[in-house]
Design a protein around this motif. Structure first.
Motif, short mmCIF file in Angstrom:
data_model
loop_
_atom_site.label_atom_id
_atom_site.label_comp_id
_atom_site.label_asym_id
_atom_site.label_seq_id
_atom_site.Cartn_x
_atom_site.Cartn_y
_atom_site.Cartn_z
N ALA A 121 0.56 -1.68 0.19
CA ALA A 121 0.08 0.48 -0.41
C ALA A 121 1.14 1.03 0.13
CB ALA A 121 -1.15 -0.04 1.35
N ALA A 122 2.02 1.20 0.81
CA ALA A 122 2.96 2.38 1.02
C ALA A 122 3.80 2.68 -0.37
CB ALA A 122 4.10 2.01 1.84
N ILE A 123 3.98 1.56 -1.39
CA ILE A 123 4.79 1.63 -2.27
C ILE A 123 3.39 2.34 -3.31
CG2 ILE A 123 4.81 0.60 -4.15
CD1 ILE A 123 6.64 -1.45 -2.06
N ASP A 124 2.67 2.12 -3.22
CA ASP A 124 1.51 2.48 -4.94
C ASP A 124 1.08 3.52 -4.08
OD1 ASP A 124 1.04 -0.08 -5.71
OD2 ASP A 124 -0.90 -0.94 -4.47
N ARG A 125 1.20 4.01 -2.94
CA ARG A 125 0.87 5.31 -2.45
C ARG A 125 1.46 6.44 -2.39
NH1 ARG A 125 -2.98 1.68 -0.89
NH2 ARG A 125 -4.94 2.20 -0.61
N GLN A 126 3.56 5.50 -2.80
CA GLN A 126 4.71 6.43 -2.49
C GLN A 126 4.20 7.09 -0.88
OE1 GLN A 126 7.06 7.55 -5.05
NE2 GLN A 126 6.03 5.07 -5.17
N ARG A 408 12.28 -12.62 5.00
CA ARG A 408 11.32 -11.77 3.97
C ARG A 408 12.73 -10.77 2.98
NH1 ARG A 408 9.41 -16.04 4.97
NH2 ARG A 408 7.75 -17.11 4.99
N GLN A 409 12.35 -11.05 1.90
CA GLN A 409 13.09 -9.31 1.27
C GLN A 409 12.36 -8.65 1.76
OE1 GLN A 409 13.06 -13.09 0.21
NE2 GLN A 409 14.72 -12.94 1.60
N ARG A 410 11.71 -8.37 2.15
CA ARG A 410 10.92 -6.80 2.21
C ARG A 410 11.61 -5.57 3.94
NH1 ARG A 410 6.55 -7.77 -1.17
NH2 ARG A 410 6.17 -5.24 -1.19
N TYR A 411 11.22 -4.52 2.53
CA TYR A 411 11.54 -3.72 4.54
C TYR A 411 10.83 -3.12 6.05
CZ TYR A 411 11.23 1.52 6.42
OH TYR A 411 10.96 1.50 7.77
N TRP A 412 9.27 -3.30 5.30
CA TRP A 412 8.52 -3.27 6.85
C TRP A 412 8.23 -4.73 7.47
CZ3 TRP A 412 6.84 0.13 9.53
CH2 TRP A 412 6.97 0.26 10.00
N GLY A 413 10.12 -5.30 8.47
CA GLY A 413 9.34 -6.03 9.00
C GLY A 413 10.77 -6.03 10.47
N THR A 414 10.50 -6.40 10.65
CA THR A 414 11.58 -6.92 11.84
C THR A 414 12.64 -6.83 11.45
OG1 THR A 414 9.85 -7.30 13.49
CG2 THR A 414 12.14 -7.76 14.20
N PRO A 415 13.70 -6.57 11.67
CA PRO A 415 15.23 -6.54 11.17
C PRO A 415 15.83 -7.71 11.63
CG PRO A 415 15.34 -3.96 11.82
CD PRO A 415 13.93 -5.04 12.08
N LYS A 440 14.23 5.23 9.35
CA LYS A 440 12.93 5.82 8.22
C LYS A 440 13.18 5.89 7.27
CE LYS A 440 9.28 8.36 8.85
NZ LYS A 440 7.81 7.83 9.59
N LEU A 441 11.35 5.66 5.92
CA LEU A 441 11.91 6.01 5.24
C LEU A 441 10.95 6.79 4.59
CD1 LEU A 441 13.11 1.87 3.20
CD2 LEU A 441 14.14 4.66 3.60
N ASP A 442 10.90 7.35 3.65
CA ASP A 442 10.09 8.82 3.41
C ASP A 442 8.45 7.98 2.54
OD1 ASP A 442 11.51 10.56 4.85
OD2 ASP A 442 12.32 11.87 3.39
N LYS A 443 9.69 7.29 1.83
CA LYS A 443 8.25 6.12 0.74
C LYS A 443 9.01 5.21 0.32
CE LYS A 443 9.96 9.40 -3.61
NZ LYS A 443 9.08 9.52 -4.52
N LEU A 444 7.76 4.43 -0.23
CA LEU A 444 9.35 2.98 -1.26
C LEU A 444 8.64 3.05 -2.12
CD1 LEU A 444 8.23 0.10 1.61
CD2 LEU A 444 10.42 1.31 1.35
N SER A 445 9.55 2.81 -3.02
CA SER A 445 9.23 2.35 -4.53
C SER A 445 9.13 1.54 -5.29
CB SER A 445 10.08 3.95 -5.27
OG SER A 445 11.63 3.86 -4.58
#
Length: 871
Positions: A121-126, A408-415, A440-445
């Protein structure tokens, strides 16, 4: 004297002030001359919303029995759907019921906030996933409060909060320290849509992703795993634990998932490599005599270089090392071996296996023939202990169970709190440096690889061992890791020293009732059980099993309309119904035939209902009653407005009853004949006891809340039959009406509070025994019990089926011993007839105080089912 006089005046003023505060607290809106409408309901809910909060769990109070009621925490999508309304209304109803029964109730809530949906959702909405998630949490929290749920908000947690995932990282390190978290190269499931790895458990039987629905691909990647298979046997056996109640078919699902643990896993290192491969064998006692390994072409080792041996068989250029004797084992990729079901490998032990011997002979592998042992169990134990000691496996598991892939090869998870160093290898982060926070990331793309790889100031760090330059692990944890232990953090959400306090856990665990959907009956429950078993093995939890009792609620279904040819879903206003009973309809625009069916509510299917629309149109408590009525919590709920009038009319009748009660108490009508009055009193006494027994039983024992609603409607019918003189002069009417409102309170707390305020405002009270707490709100009342003189059933069963019943006053039933109960049951002709050709093996006896007693005679032959099973 003057001092004493002034002190008495102050004391009277204080008492009057407290009485005035209490009176305001239970004062009604005084709208009894108005007809009950949606507007009146909204006024009631506005008046009571801040007054129906319950006392939170008191961990210092040991005088009351604890009760931990837990609903599966929601993903913060930003809005409640009717499935949420159902599960959290059930949860709240149970919590309020248990509090009114004197239990010290813990009823927490939180947010399963990490994961792919928020990131996508964050990627879709920047946007930043953190901002998206926090916004959704704020909105859903407001909706849950609007629903009137008595959650302990001071225990609230979110898995994306560093204060929470710091302890998820601690859990990972505990697993790593125990040798249960490891990294290795593996052929993994790759979701091409969500662009991440999936565990085997997250791929359906058609080879598709559980979340995106995409066809899963295979990739060779180095990944983190948790060795859940090491606990396979205790997890399987734990499903037979007597602590588990109402797990029903979930036990079967869990057992099927784990599989029968009739073999042992061993780890074999690949020659000249740090990597290893796990193999399963049903004959662990002979593992030292293994001479080769055969694999399918789907096995990860089949990716390595090989040499063709003959048609259908190739030999790998690398060998495996037998950990027990360091002998090298050749590996063959072949279709010439018959592999066991669920396996893609075969350990060749020619000394005991003919097909192994034939294969070995064909490929010139030397072995000794006819080697046997007569001390199988001793040898198995010896081998398993040795394997454990040298970290080569040695634990019983099933052929099909695999370790839990958690990368998981994604950002939004526990490191994952690990660091890769060229000198020291992979080492854990020092605990004093936890949490490893997400930058902290301002957006995901983009999708496909973790954005963490591109944040050099985050990735680049120093090795905790040697201090040299090193890199952080950029994979994050599967969100099932976050949800595998959240119920433990609720116990101690502000603990800064550990995941939870061991002493608190010993008092508050296990969870008494866990409520959630059947879609989580395998994966989530399996992982949560594993973590609980693991923490129990460390001495941190009092029981292996985390959840005593389950309530697996059914889905809320909406009527959907799908064009027969194209499969396109249409909203209801675009459909012309021809015959609803026969499911005949056409599209209004095209007149194409339309298929009508009940499906899980979804925006895409145009069959959803917005809870806020329900709140606005009918009121919160009416919505709560509608979602609970008619259908058992465990069954799917077909959302149909045809069922609404029954609940709405019931509320109106209750409203009218309080109006009449106040009127007749203020202006008593003429008294009726004494015999008729006594008959009315006796009828109300019997009705009150009957419906207390029925409703209470369905609240707490059978968990059929819909039946509890039906029982209460029956009590309303009994009350409404009474003539005005009984309203005015009858003690038993007063008791029955008080009972009616109290029984309703857990279901509809706002409405019941207003009814109670009207009830206690009426003059000429008759019950001064202390049974009714006249100066307290309905939610502070004691739950009503059946009278000691009321007759209950001693149910006589044979092999679980009812043969007959014997009536006992409650005061006598609760004193009944097992020996007396058996003697009474054996004296019944129906039981004697059933037992004529059967031998008694055992007899169970149990008393449900206030409900019934059960004598169950177990025999060597099944008894025919004579009557319905006793509830």
């Amino acid at each position: 004297m003057k001092f004493l006089y002034l002190r008495n005046i102050k004391l009277k003023l204080l008492i009057n002030k407290q009485f005035s505060l209490r009176k305001r607290f239970i004062s009604s809106l005084g709208l009894w001359n108005e007809e009950l409408s949606s507007e009146i309901k909204h006024q009631i809910e506005g008046h009571w919303k801040d007054k129906i909060t319950e006392k939170p769990f008191d961990d210092k109070d040991e005088s009351r029995e604890k009760y931990y009621v837990l609903s599966m925490f929601p993903y913060p999508s930003g809005f409640l759907h009717m499935g949420h309304v159902r599960v959290y209304t059930i949860s709240d109803t149970v919590a309020r019921y248990q509090r009114m029964n004197g239990k010290n109730v813990i009823h927490p809530i939180g947010w399963d906030a990490f994961g792919l949906p928020a990131e996508n959702a964050a990627i879709d909405r920047q946007l930043a996933p953190e901002d998206w998630t926090n916004k959704n949490i704020t909105r859903m929290k407001q909706q849950l409060k609007q629903l009137g749920c008595s959650f302990e908000w001071d225990r609230e947690l979110a898995t994306c909060d560093p204060g929470y995932y710091r302890w998820t990282q601690e859990l990972f390190l505990k697993l790593y320290d125990a040798g249960l978290a490891y990294q290795k190269e593996a052929l993994v499931n790759w979701d091409p849509v969500d662009q991440t790895v999936l565990a085997d458990e997250q791929v359906d039987e058609n080879g598709c992703s559980w979340r995106s629905g995409a066809k899963v691909e295979k990739k060779l990647l180095k990944q983190w795993f948790i060795r859940t298979t090491k606990f396979a046997q205790p997890l399987y056996e734990g499903l037979n634990d007597s602590i588990l109640q109402d797990w029903r078919d979930i036990i079967k699902l869990q057992k099927h998932w784990i599989g029968e643990c009739n073999g042992v896993n061993f780890n074999f290192k690949i020659q000249n490599s740090d990597n290893f491969v796990t193999f399963w064998t049903s004959t662990p006692e002979f593992i030292e005599d293994a001479r080769f390994v055969a694999i399918k072409d789907s096995h990860i080792l089949a990716q390595k270089d090989s040499i063709k041996v003959q048609e259908g068989t190739v030999q790998l250029k690398c060998n495996l090392v037998n950990p027990f004797n360091n002998k090298l084992l050749p590996v063959f990729v072949t279709d010439q071996i018959e592999f066991l079901e669920h396996t893609d490998s075969f350990i060749g032990i020619p000394s005991i296996c003919d097909k192994s011997a034939n294969f070995a002979t064909k490929h010139n592998i030397l072995f000794e023939k006819n080697y046997f042992t007569d001390k199988v169990e001793e040898k198995q134990k010896e081998i398993c202990e040795k394997a454990n000691k040298i970290n080569a496996g040695g634990y019983w598991s099933s052929a099909k169970l695999r370790d839990w892939l958690i990368s998981r090869q994604r950002y939004w998870g526990t490191p994952i709190p690990m660091i890769h160093c060229k000198s020291c290898g992979t080492v854990p982060v020092n605990r004093e440096n936890l949490p490893v926070k997400l930058p902290k990331l301002d957006k995901l793309s983009h999708r496909g690889r973790s954005p963490l790889e591109d944040i050099s100031e985050w990735v680049n760090t120093s090795c905790p061992k040697c201090g040299n330059a090193a890199k952080r692990e950029t994979d994050t944890l599967d969100t099932f890791v976050d949800s595998s232990w959240y119920f433990l953090r609720y116990l101690d959400p502000n603990n800064l020293k550990d995941m939870f306090d061991k002493d608190r856990a010993s008092k508050m665990m296990p969870v008494d009732l866990y409520i959630g959907g059947k879609e989580h009956a395998v994966l989530h429950l399996y992982y949560a059980r594993f973590i609980s078993h693991f923490l129990h093995s460390l001495g941190l939890l009092p029981e292996r099993e985390p959840f005593k009792r389950l309530l697996v609620q059914g889905m809320v279904m909406g009527r959907s309309y799908r064009v027969k040819g194209s499969g396109q879903y249409l909203p209801e206003d675009k459909v012309k119904i021809l015959d609803l009973k026969k499911n005949k309809a056409i599209a209004k625009d095209t007149e194409e035939p339309v298929v009508i069916s009940w499906e899980k509510m979804s925006k895409s299917k145009h069959n959803g209902v917005d809870p806020e629309d329900m709140f606005r149109e009918y009121g919160i408590d009416t919505t709560r009653l509608l979602i609970l009525a008619d259908v058992a919590p465990t069954s799917h709920r077909n959302w149909n407005s045809n069922t609404f009038p029954g609940i709405i009319n019931w509320q109106k009748r209750l409203w009218l009853t309080i109006k009449d009660f106040i009127k007749h108490r203020e202006s008593p009508p003429e008294m009726i004949a004494e015999d008729k009055f006594k008959a009315q009193e006796d009828y109300l006494w019997d009705s009150r006891n009957y419906y207390i027994k029925g409703a209470s039983f369905n609240y707490v024992i059978s968990q059929q809340i819909s039946v509890a609603v039906s029982k209460q409607q029956g009590l309303t019918n009994s009350i409404r039959r009474a003539p005005p003189a009984v309203f005015s002069h009858s003690l038993q009417f007063e008791r029955a009406l008080a009972t009616q409102i109290i029984l309703l309170a857990p279901l509809a707390p706002h409405f019941a509070s207003e009814l109670w305020a009207g009830f206690v405002s009426a003059p000429n009270r008759l019950n001064n025994s202390g049974e009714i707490l006249w100066d307290k709100n309905v939610l502070e009342q004691n739950w009503p019990e059946t009278d000691m003189e009321y007759e209950l059933d001693l149910v006589c069963q044979v092999n679980g089926y009812e043969n007959c019943t014997v009536k006992y006053p409650r005061k006598d039933l609760i004193k009944l011993t097992k020996e007396e109960a058996i003697r009474v049951a054996m004296g019944q002709q129906e039981v004697q007839n059933t037992l004529k050709v059967r031998n008694i093996l055992n007899v169970d006896f149990k008393i449900y105080d206030g409900f019934e007693g059960i004598v169950n005679i177990l025999t060597d032959q099944p008894a025919p089912r004579k009557n319905i099973e006793t509830t």
